[in-house]
Design a protein around this motif. Structure first.
Motif, PDB file in Angstrom:
ATOM      1  N   ARG A 367      52.881  -1.483  61.324  1.00 49.65           N
ATOM      2  CA  ARG A 367      53.121  -0.274  60.556  1.00 49.65           C
ATOM      3  C   ARG A 367      53.224  -0.568  59.055  1.00 49.65           C
ATOM      4  N   ARG A 368      52.566   0.250  58.254  1.00 49.94           N
ATOM      5  CA  ARG A 368      52.632   0.125  56.803  1.00 49.94           C
ATOM      6  C   ARG A 368      53.881   0.829  56.279  1.00 49.94           C
ATOM      7  N   LEU A 405      58.015  19.015  56.573  1.00 45.69           N
ATOM      8  CA  LEU A 405      57.680  18.076  57.641  1.00 45.69           C
ATOM      9  C   LEU A 405      56.819  18.768  58.690  1.00 45.69           C
ATOM     10  N   PRO A 406      55.838  18.069  59.258  1.00 43.19           N
ATOM     11  CA  PRO A 406      54.985  18.675  60.285  1.00 43.19           C
ATOM     12  C   PRO A 406      55.763  18.936  61.569  1.00 43.19           C
ATOM     13  N   ASN A 407      55.214  19.805  62.421  1.00 43.57           N
ATOM     14  CA  ASN A 407      55.893  20.192  63.665  1.00 43.57           C
ATOM     15  C   ASN A 407      56.066  19.025  64.635  1.00 43.57           C
ATOM     16  N   GLY A 408      55.219  18.022  64.548  1.00 40.95           N
ATOM     17  CA  GLY A 408      55.286  16.902  65.482  1.00 40.95           C
ATOM     18  C   GLY A 408      56.190  15.782  65.038  1.00 40.95           C
ATOM     19  N   MET A 409      57.115  16.073  64.158  1.00 40.71           N
ATOM     20  CA  MET A 409      58.011  15.042  63.616  1.00 40.71           C
ATOM     21  C   MET A 409      59.421  15.615  63.496  1.00 40.71           C
ATOM     22  N   ARG A 410      60.428  14.788  63.801  1.00 38.35           N
ATOM     23  CA  ARG A 410      61.806  15.233  63.667  1.00 38.35           C
ATOM     24  C   ARG A 410      62.669  14.057  63.192  1.00 38.35           C
ATOM     25  N   ILE A 411      63.422  14.268  62.130  1.00 36.91           N
ATOM     26  CA  ILE A 411      64.366  13.247  61.672  1.00 36.91           C
ATOM     27  C   ILE A 411      65.597  13.308  62.561  1.00 36.91           C
ATOM     28  N   GLY A 412      65.946  12.172  63.165  1.00 41.75           N
ATOM     29  CA  GLY A 412      67.068  12.134  64.098  1.00 41.75           C
ATOM     30  C   GLY A 412      68.378  11.723  63.471  1.00 41.75           C
ATOM     31  N   SER A 445      50.931   8.310  61.119  1.00 40.26           N
ATOM     32  CA  SER A 445      50.368   7.958  59.813  1.00 40.26           C
ATOM     33  C   SER A 445      51.065   8.732  58.695  1.00 40.26           C
ATOM     34  N   HIS A 446      51.507   9.957  58.987  1.00 42.01           N
ATOM     35  CA  HIS A 446      52.253  10.757  58.005  1.00 42.01           C
ATOM     36  C   HIS A 446      53.570  10.057  57.659  1.00 42.01           C
ATOM     37  N   VAL A 447      54.249   9.526  58.686  1.00 46.69           N
ATOM     38  CA  VAL A 447      55.500   8.794  58.447  1.00 46.69           C
ATOM     39  C   VAL A 447      55.242   7.578  57.561  1.00 46.69           C
ATOM     40  N   GLU A 448      54.173   6.848  57.863  1.00 47.74           N
ATOM     41  CA  GLU A 448      53.847   5.671  57.052  1.00 47.74           C
ATOM     42  C   GLU A 448      53.627   6.053  55.592  1.00 47.74           C
ATOM     43  N   ARG A 449      52.926   7.150  55.354  1.00 46.45           N
ATOM     44  CA  ARG A 449      52.655   7.569  53.970  1.00 46.45           C
ATOM     45  C   ARG A 449      53.945   7.932  53.244  1.00 46.45           C
ATOM     46  N   MET A 450      54.864   8.572  53.959  1.00 51.30           N
ATOM     47  CA  MET A 450      56.122   8.970  53.320  1.00 51.30           C
ATOM     48  C   MET A 450      56.928   7.779  52.841  1.00 51.30           C
TER      49      MET A 450
END
Length: 458
Positions: A367-368, A405-412, A445-450
């Motif tokens: 992971r980047r 944040l996109p629908n397929g992601m959730r900060i826990g 990939s969205h998480v990696e970019r963030m």
């Protein structure tokens, strides 16, 4: 990223599938034409037939331009030499090797894998990884998954929702109102074949698997709220005295002195080795599929049976038999991912997949961005990612409700120092925070970019 994977077995093919799905340039090497053909038929990767430790084979695989080599063949020595050749002749930046023989990994030999000797950047030991996974499940009975993040301050839980679960059919937003001091977030739900990130209006249903990110100090309370109040095991039966079985028994002897452990081993020579290595564990030579042997080991009255042989069928059947005899809980080691669907119908409480644990370890280094930890969920359908927020991260300095944040992601959870913070709409992420995120595969990939280091950082 250009990656060479040495070994087309279950682990190698699993890593290749994950990385190729993310549009990496992947080449797989194996000396078995049949395995290579299977890979070529099912995945969009390059393939090379040959010995992964041979320089000419690595050159054909593109080692001169490779960013990473991942050596996961069946032979430790091939994996080590492949990494050495990749370093010495082709200057491959990152080298990862699976090493199963524990002799190589003893602390007394810790200098072996340094840059001046055998330059391997990451050592993967399936035995140790699986042993840790089993121990986590023993410490948190009732959890299907129990994976630590944030230096142990945060735990990712997988919890099966059964008929007696008190929080089913309740909108998630109401859980916050009912338990305002609960430091936990439902980040994902598996319902049948569908894995999704729920919104505040969604409800959990009987039969679901809920994926929850929790403050580690509240995991017992979370499990209780979800209907699981199983007590820690005092009597444990282990099936299989191989490397993993002996490792788990040794951990129990060291960390849980009050737990009584018995091992069943079919091979006499392996049973003798286990008896010599273990001090308080009772080792029985016999077939775990024999009801009398299971009774002699006390499986009918044990709280937990852990089946850790190298045969999936033995692990599944011995678990089923033990539960029918009266064993409280069964955990099975399963290599074939298609068998995982049998867990519920056959009343097996949890399973451990060595391939999945190895893939998760590899992904942590693939992971980047400032990624601290990764765990694959449901065979790659999603990932739990721990990342460090830099000042240039798009999350830093504004309320999460504005982060889009996109629908397929959730900060826990957010870890600030040693404090675990439940993310709300008005929560702001600070530079240096460690953020644990549940993301479906399409959003990784969205998480990696963030969390990637941008040029402004310098």
């Amino acid at each position: 990223m250009k990656v060479i994977i040495c070994g087309a077995g279950q682990v190698g093919s699993g890593i290749a599938r994950q990385l190729s799905n993310e549009h990496n340039d992947v080449t797989v090497i194996d000396n078995s034409p049949a395995l290579i053909q299977q890979i070529a038929d099912s995945l969009d990767v390059r393939t090379v037939v040959g010995y992964a430790s041979h320089p000419d084979v690595l050159e054909r695989a593109g080692a001169r331009e490779a960013d990473m080599i991942i050596a996961v063949t069946f032979a430790d020595e091939v994996n080590m030499v492949a990494c050495q050749v990749a370093h010495s002749l082709f200057n491959v930046p990152t080298k990862i090797a699976r090493i199963r023989a524990q002799s190589y990994l003893r602390p007394v030999w810790q200098d072996l894998f340094t840059r001046d000797h055998m330059p391997i950047d990451v050592i993967i030991s399936p035995e140790l990884e699986v042993g840790r996974a089993v121990m986590r499940r023993l410490k948190m009975p009732g959890a299907l998954e129990a994976i630590p993040f944030g230096d142990g301050h945060i735990t990712f839980l997988g919890i099966a929702l059964e008929d007696d679960c008190p929080v089913v059919n309740t909108p998630l937003r109401q859980l916050t109102d009912l338990f305002p001091d609960l430091t936990a977030v439902v980040t994902g739900i598996q319902r049948g074949d569908r894995l999704f990130v729920p919104d505040s209006g969604d409800q959990m249903m009987v039969g679901d698997i809920a994926y929850v990110v929790s403050d580690t100090t509240q995991t017992r309370r979370v499990l209780s709220l979800f209907g699981h109040e199983e007590k820690a095991a005092r009597r444990v039966v282990i099936v299989g005295a191989g490397n993993i079985g002996r490792h788990v028994a040794q951990e129990l002897e060291t960390e849980h002195t009050k737990v009584k452990v018995k091992i069943i081993e079919a091979d006499k020579a392996t049973a003798v080795i286990a008896a010599d290595e273990l001090s308080r564990t009772v080792v029985l030579h016999g077939n775990a599929l024999d009801e009398e042997v299971l009774r002699e080991a006390g499986a009918d009255s044990a709280e937990t049976l852990i089946a850790l042989t190298n045969d999936d069928k033995v692990n599944i059947l011995s678990s089923v038999m033990a539960k029918q005899l009266g064993c409280g809980r069964a955990i099975a080691l399963i290599n074939n991912r298609s068998y995982a669907n049998l867990m519920g119908p056959m009343d097996i409480d949890a399973f451990v997949n060595p391939r999945a644990t190895t893939v998760s370890t590899v992904l942590r280094h693939v992971r980047r961005g400032r990624i601290r930890g990764v765990s694959s969920v449901q065979d790659g359908k999603a990932e739990v990612i721990e990342a460090e927020a830099l000042a240039t991260s798009t999350l830093v300095g504004r309320p999460l409700r504005d982060a889009d944040l996109p629908n397929g992601m959730r900060i826990g959870a957010i870890l600030r120092g040693t404090r675990v913070i439940v993310p709300r709409g008005d929560t702001e992420v600070h530079a240096g925070d460690r953020v644990v995120i549940f993301a479906l595969a399409d959003e990784v990939s969205h998480v990696e970019r963030m969390f990637r280091v941008s040029i402004e950082f310098f």
